[in-house]
Design a protein around this motif. Structure first.
Motif, PDB file in Angstrom:
ATOM      1  N   VAL A  55      35.094  74.818  43.602  1.00  4.15           N
ATOM      2  CA  VAL A  55      34.010  75.705  44.023  1.00  4.15           C
ATOM      3  C   VAL A  55      33.244  75.002  45.132  1.00  4.15           C
ATOM      4  O   VAL A  55      32.777  73.870  44.959  1.00  4.15           O
ATOM      5  N   VAL A  56      33.137  75.657  46.291  1.00  3.87           N
ATOM      6  CA  VAL A  56      32.512  75.072  47.462  1.00  3.87           C
ATOM      7  C   VAL A  56      31.193  75.793  47.716  1.00  3.87           C
ATOM      8  O   VAL A  56      31.138  77.023  47.781  1.00  3.87           O
ATOM      9  N   ILE A  57      30.127  75.004  47.860  1.00  2.28           N
ATOM     10  CA  ILE A  57      28.806  75.518  48.208  1.00  2.28           C
ATOM     11  C   ILE A  57      28.412  74.884  49.528  1.00  2.28           C
ATOM     12  O   ILE A  57      28.317  73.654  49.623  1.00  2.28           O
ATOM     13  N   GLU A  58      28.209  75.710  50.557  1.00  2.00           N
ATOM     14  CA  GLU A  58      27.874  75.225  51.882  1.00  2.00           C
ATOM     15  C   GLU A  58      26.468  75.660  52.263  1.00  2.00           C
ATOM     16  O   GLU A  58      26.085  76.812  52.048  1.00  2.00           O
ATOM     17  N   ILE A 118      26.244  71.135  58.664  1.00  2.00           N
ATOM     18  CA  ILE A 118      26.837  71.864  57.541  1.00  2.00           C
ATOM     19  C   ILE A 118      27.015  70.864  56.405  1.00  2.00           C
ATOM     20  O   ILE A 118      27.735  69.873  56.546  1.00  2.00           O
ATOM     21  N   ALA A 119      26.340  71.101  55.272  1.00  2.00           N
ATOM     22  CA  ALA A 119      26.466  70.264  54.079  1.00  2.00           C
ATOM     23  C   ALA A 119      27.331  71.009  53.070  1.00  2.00           C
ATOM     24  O   ALA A 119      26.970  72.107  52.637  1.00  2.00           O
ATOM     25  N   SER A 120      28.472  70.399  52.712  1.00  2.00           N
ATOM     26  CA  SER A 120      29.426  71.058  51.813  1.00  2.00           C
ATOM     27  C   SER A 120      29.505  70.274  50.507  1.00  2.00           C
ATOM     28  O   SER A 120      29.790  69.078  50.509  1.00  2.00           O
ATOM     29  N   VAL A 121      29.245  71.016  49.397  1.00  2.00           N
ATOM     30  CA  VAL A 121      29.392  70.461  48.051  1.00  2.00           C
ATOM     31  C   VAL A 121      30.662  71.033  47.457  1.00  2.00           C
ATOM     32  O   VAL A 121      30.830  72.259  47.398  1.00  2.00           O
ATOM     33  N   ALA A 131      21.116  63.235  45.718  1.00  2.32           N
ATOM     34  CA  ALA A 131      22.117  64.293  45.600  1.00  2.32           C
ATOM     35  C   ALA A 131      23.506  63.708  45.369  1.00  2.32           C
ATOM     36  O   ALA A 131      24.262  64.175  44.505  1.00  2.32           O
ATOM     37  N   ARG A 132      23.863  62.699  46.118  1.00  4.98           N
ATOM     38  CA  ARG A 132      25.183  62.078  45.945  1.00  4.98           C
ATOM     39  C   ARG A 132      25.314  61.457  44.553  1.00  4.98           C
ATOM     40  O   ARG A 132      26.375  61.539  43.923  1.00  4.98           O
ATOM     41  N   LYS A 133      24.236  60.838  44.087  1.00  2.65           N
ATOM     42  CA  LYS A 133      24.322  60.204  42.776  1.00  2.65           C
ATOM     43  C   LYS A 133      24.470  61.240  41.668  1.00  2.65           C
ATOM     44  O   LYS A 133      25.239  61.041  40.716  1.00  2.65           O
ATOM     45  N   ASN A 170      31.985  64.591  39.308  1.00  6.65           N
ATOM     46  CA  ASN A 170      33.182  64.262  40.088  1.00  6.65           C
ATOM     47  C   ASN A 170      33.264  65.135  41.336  1.00  6.65           C
ATOM     48  O   ASN A 170      34.349  65.489  41.808  1.00  6.65           O
ATOM     49  N   ALA A 171      32.103  65.496  41.846  1.00  6.53           N
ATOM     50  CA  ALA A 171      32.007  66.341  43.029  1.00  6.53           C
ATOM     51  C   ALA A 171      31.709  65.476  44.251  1.00  6.53           C
ATOM     52  O   ALA A 171      31.371  64.290  44.129  1.00  6.53           O
ATOM     53  N   THR A 172      31.847  66.070  45.428  1.00  2.00           N
ATOM     54  CA  THR A 172      31.636  65.343  46.681  1.00  2.00           C
ATOM     55  C   THR A 172      30.677  66.117  47.568  1.00  2.00           C
ATOM     56  O   THR A 172      30.555  67.348  47.471  1.00  2.00           O
ATOM     57  N   LEU A 173      30.021  65.364  48.444  1.00  4.53           N
ATOM     58  CA  LEU A 173      29.135  65.937  49.453  1.00  4.53           C
ATOM     59  C   LEU A 173      29.626  65.471  50.816  1.00  4.53           C
ATOM     60  O   LEU A 173      29.754  64.270  51.068  1.00  4.53           O
ATOM     61  N   HIS A 174      29.896  66.439  51.681  1.00  7.27           N
ATOM     62  CA  HIS A 174      30.415  66.134  53.017  1.00  7.27           C
ATOM     63  C   HIS A 174      29.500  66.755  54.054  1.00  7.27           C
ATOM     64  O   HIS A 174      29.165  67.954  53.961  1.00  7.27           O
ATOM     65  N   LEU A 175      29.098  65.947  55.036  1.00  3.18           N
ATOM     66  CA  LEU A 175      28.243  66.404  56.127  1.00  3.18           C
ATOM     67  C   LEU A 175      29.051  66.422  57.417  1.00  3.18           C
ATOM     68  O   LEU A 175      29.782  65.476  57.719  1.00  3.18           O
TER      69      LEU A 175
END
Length: 551
Positions: free
Chosen positions: A465-468, A529-532, A507-509, A515-520
């Motif tokens: 599931v991606v939240i942007e 664009i911040a993608s969870v 947020a990252r912690k 087991n999710a990731t945050l990508h900028l």
């Protein structure tokens, strides 16, 4: 055939049987040796004088010298070949041991060329072809030129390779002309060879005079060795000039030239020793320089170690200050929040008299306080256990809570939510993930113009599931985008905006529990664009349970 100094005689033989007791004392006395040496020298000098006056001097006149004292040319050539070969082998091993002294290759090549030329002279017959004579002697001169080139390179002196090439061309031309004109004219070829030798040795002496890297005594000893060889070459030419006119010579060197080759052997030995001393001194100097450099490096590393220890001490102090700061912030947050919480509870007790809008506002205050308390308890406070409490929920429910939060703070009108499927489910901790999304949206609102909307999109992609969260703000410098999310780090273009640098870090912690990731990444039209990305519900559930048990 070459003609020796007189009738055929056994070389290097001494006939002592005809010596009378009146001439030589008893053989067991010390006077015997002194008398033998004195009469031998006198004998040689007298016979050489007689030879210069008469082409057929006959036998030696002195009773002690019954036979001629002659050196065998072929024997001397074999000795010279063995000497040059062994020296070439030594230089090859020295060069392979110290390859950084590439000049040693020229020295090894020079001795190899000399040994090859001498070997061909040993193997050739009494009447070799003209080209063989030229090649054999030119190869020896090539060896001398290589020795001069190697010495110049070793001493760091100017190299005159064109002179060496010119000398080789002169050697070939002069010897070819001499052999064409008169194959038995050895004198002309000796004169040409002497000229080449004098030029080569003069170049080597000049390089030694200019050098300042080697000790003066060693340089002058080497110059003396080179000067001796030049004098011997001149002496050989002078002897050829003063030979009787009726003296008949052959096309190649004869036994009368053996003395010159003998001194050439001694010259090579002396030059070899001088060059070895030079290389030894150079290696000793290099070793001293390396030891000095090593000592300086050790001292520098000691200084760097001291600086590093001081830096580590400062870092430990800063970490302790940060930990104290976090404890203070945690404590100071709890106090006013507890007061607000109590005030909200008191207002709720009289909520029947309050209008519906007030009751809704109080509900929002209470929800925000719960979230803040949860954040402090789970993340900021080190003295409590953080517990991960995942549950299955729909994306629409999570984003509904997020929308309500911003509506109650008066900033919800800038948010545009887009969901492919509101019933899409995933396994998350509602408070933790809501805090992550709120932090991302809050950053987007803070660093974007007030008239620009913030887009929140959700979708299912590759089992996740991606939240942007998209904004059109100032963006993040490309050189700093990998550092965003570290504790207390803020982008260089955000220094004028209030912040602590803890939002994305927290947020990252919190995402690590899922087991999710945050990508900028930068947006197409600017901004960020911040993608969870949260794993599939089944995978997330299993991983979350393991994470919860470990916590």
């Amino acid at each position: 055939m070459p003609v020796p100094f007189g009738p055929a005689r056994a070389p290097f033989e001494w006939n002592l049987t005809r010596c009378k007791s009146s001439i030589i004392p008893a053989i067991n006395s010390d006077e015997f040796l002194l008398n033998l040496a004195a009469r031998t020298g006198a004998c040689l000098a007298a016979e050489l004088l007689r030879f210069s006056r008469s082409p057929d001097p006959g036998r030696w006149s002195d009773p002690l010298c019954t036979y001629s004292v002659m050196l065998d040319l072929r024997t001397i050539l074999v000795v010279l070949f063995a000497t040059a070969s062994m020296q070439a082998v030594v230089w090859i091993f020295v060069w392979r041991a110290w390859r950084h002294l590439y000049e040693l290759r020229f020295l090894a090549a020079g001795f190899i060329a000399i040994a090859a030329g001498v070997l061909w002279m040993v193997l050739r017959g009494d009447e070799p072809a003209a080209w063989a004579i030229i090649v054999h002697n030119t190869t020896i001169k090539l060896g001398l030129i290589l020795l001069a080139e190697g010495l110049a390179r070793f001493l760091g002196q100017p190299r005159h390779s064109w002179i060496g090439i010119s000398l080789l061309i002169f050697q070939v031309a002069a010897w070819s002309a001499a052999l064409t004109n008169d194959p038995n004219d050895v004198a002309t070829r000796i004169h040409a060879s002497t000229f080449v030798t004098l030029v080569i040795m003069s170049m080597m002496c000049l390089g030694l005079l200019r050098d300042r890297t080697q000790p003066m005594l060693l340089r002058w000893i080497t110059i003396s060795v080179l000067a001796e060889y030049m004098l011997a070459s001149l002496a050989q030419s002078v002897i050829e000039v003063y030979l009787p006119s009726q003296f008949q010579s052959g096309p190649i060197l004869a036994d009368r030239n053996a003395w010159y080759l003998l001194q050439a052997t001694l010259f090579l030995i002396a030059l070899f020793a001088c060059l070895l001393f030079m290389v030894s001194l150079r290696l000793s100097s290099d070793l001293r320089d390396k030891n000095q450099a090593l000592l300086e490096e050790i001292e520098e590393r000691g200084r760097l170690e001291g600086r590093l220890s001081a830096s580590l001490g400062v870092e430990r102090a800063l970490r302790e200050e940060q930990a104290d700061f976090m404890r203070v912030v945690s404590h100071e947050f709890r106090t006013p929040l507890a007061v607000i919480r109590n005030a909200a509870d008191m207002i709720g007790l009289v909520g029947d008299k309050s209008p519906g809008a007030t009751r809704e506002r109080l509900s929002g205050i209470s929800e925000a306080l719960d979230r803040l308390f949860s954040l402090i308890d789970r993340f900021m406070a080190d003295d409590k256990d953080s517990r991960f409490q995942p549950e299955r929920m729909q994306v629409g429910s999570l984003l509904g809570d997020v929308r309500l939060h911003f509506d109650m703070t008066g900033r919800g009108d800038r948010l545009l939510f887009t969901m492919e499927d509101q019933t899409l489910c995933f396994c998350v901790d509602p408070d933790m993930l809501a805090t992550v999304v709120i932090n991302l949206i809050d950053n987007a609102l803070k660093y974007s113009p007030h008239d620009q909307p913030i887009r929140i999109e959700t979708r299912e992609e590759q089992g996740s599931v991606v939240i942007e969260v998209r904004d059109q703000g100032m963006g993040i410098p490309a050189a700093e985008i990998d550092r965003i999310g570290r504790r207390f780090f803020r982008a260089s273009n955000a220094k004028g905006i209030m912040g602590t640098g803890l939002g994305l870090y927290s947020a990252r912690k919190l995402l690590t529990y899922h087991n999710a990731t945050l990508h900028l990444r930068p947006g197409e039209a600017g901004g960020t664009i911040a993608s969870v990305r949260v794993p599939h519900p089944q995978v997330a559930w299993e991983q979350s349970m393991v994470q919860g048990e470990a916590a």
